[in-house]
Design an enzyme around this catalytic site. Structure first.
Site, mmCIF file in Angstrom:
data_model
loop_
_atom_site.group_PDB
_atom_site.id
_atom_site.type_symbol
_atom_site.label_atom_id
_atom_site.label_comp_id
_atom_site.label_asym_id
_atom_site.label_seq_id
_atom_site.Cartn_x
_atom_site.Cartn_y
_atom_site.Cartn_z
ATOM 1 N N GLY A 77 0.803 -1.213 0.000
ATOM 2 C CA GLY A 77 0.000 0.000 0.000
ATOM 3 C C GLY A 77 0.838 1.264 0.000
ATOM 4 O O GLY A 77 0.417 2.289 -0.524
ATOM 5 N N CYS A 78 2.023 1.211 0.558
ATOM 6 C CA CYS A 78 2.868 2.379 0.768
ATOM 7 C C CYS A 78 3.561 2.820 -0.525
ATOM 8 O O CYS A 78 4.265 2.018 -1.154
ATOM 9 C CB CYS A 78 3.916 2.062 1.825
ATOM 10 S SG CYS A 78 5.185 3.327 2.019
#
Length: 338
Positions: A55-56
């Site tokens: 997600g990052c």
């Protein structure tokens, strides 16, 4: 999105300071993997591990370069869960992630930091580049990790994957470094980090202080790409070929409509509707499966992790299901009006 030390009175999801503004902490581990065999951290196969979650965006850029360079068999990859819990990043096995650290059996990312330094008091960030031989963190700054990946392991790669084979002489070629650095600087401050400063603001003043510069920079990027295309210079930020500038911008742009517009209130404009040149640039990268990228942009982009991770960071029990599709079709499949 990271944890604070145990002595802090704030919770893990308190991203803004007392002034209502989001302030990103500097990375702590800043050593370098070098092609020099006598270096403290020499490049070797199967010695280093890249810890990320999908997600990052900061972790994404390192995973992207790992794939672009063909380092999959040289640098091990460990993928954690997308959700930032009260214990930090953890291992759950959800959506194809690891159920525990394969090296040490850890269930929390913080345990890796404490193994590197038992008295560590900073944030437990991703990405992390880990040295299995020395059992320590080499580096946790994404901008430095990608530059290591550009060059440090070239001796272990086939000739076509080495920086010397790149048309410009590399993704960060000597003759273009000043231009790349200048672009990276304002893009980082107002776009890459600007979406966080906007989305995590807790006062209207802090929100608007970052919202308008963000979109001013998107307008500027749109203008750069438009000028490049119309002049025949090329479809990318610096011309005909992908450079570090494109690589660093991509993780933010591919998250924009699905995450920052919907969840972070960066909603003055959508990329797909109001930024036609940025949108074409984004789609060109995402759908590219030529020998140049081998699908690295698409293959390292996981929309479910992105959307669910940001919703969790904002402590939302629901996450958006649009826009649909998450990204529009390839450039060569667009209608003449698109």
């Amino acid at each position: 999105m990271t944890t604070t030390d145990a002595s802090s009175k704030t919770t893990i999801h308190d991203f803004a300071s007392a002034d209502g503004k989001f302030h990103r902490s500097a990375s702590v581990f800043r050593n370098i993997v070098s092609p020099d065999p006598d270096a403290e951290f020499p490049a070797e196969t199967d010695r280093y591990v890249l810890y990320i979650n999908l997600g990052c965006p900061w972790a994404h850029r390192t995973n992207l370069v790992r794939s672009l360079k063909g380092l999959e068999d040289i640098v091990q990859l460990v993928v954690m869960d997308y959700e930032l819990t009260e214990e930090g990043w953890t291992y759950t096995g959800r959506l194809g992630t690891a159920d525990r650290d394969p090296l040490y059996g850890f269930t929390k990312h913080s345990q890796l930091y404490f193994k590197a330094n038992p008295s560590y008091t900073g944030r437990f960030t991703v990405p992390v580049l880990w040295d299995k031989q020395r059992e320590t963190i080499v580096n946790n700054e994404s901008s430095e990790i990608i530059r290591m990946f550009f060059t440090a392991f070239d001796a272990f790669l086939p000739p076509e994957r080495r920086e010397s084979a790149h048309v410009y002489g590399g993704y960060y070629p000597p003759g273009m470094q000043n231009e790349i650095d200048e672009l990276n600087n304002w893009v980082y401050n107002t776009v890459n980090n600007g979406v966080y400063k906007t989305g995590f603001a807790t006062t209207q003043e802090a929100f608007e202080e970052n919202l308008y510069p963000l979109f001013a920079s998107l307008d500027r990027l749109e203008g750069i790409l438009k000028a490049n295309v119309e002049s025949g210079k090329g479809p990318y930020l610096l011309g005909q070929h992908i450079t570090e500038a494109d690589i660093r911008l991509y993780p933010t742009m591919v998250r924009f409509d699905v995450g920052y517009f919907t969840l972070f209130k960066c909603n003055l404009k959508m990329v797909r509707y109001e930024y036609p040149y940025l949108d074409r640039w984004l789609r060109r990268l995402y759908w590219d499966e030529t020998e140049v990228t081998k699908g690295a942009f698409k293959n390292t982009t996981q929309f479910e992790h992105i959307i669910r991770g940001y919703a969790a960071a904002l402590k939302s029990k629901v996450y958006p299901r649009g826009p649909i599709p998450y990204i529009l079709p390839p450039v060569d499949k667009m209608s003449a009006s698109q």
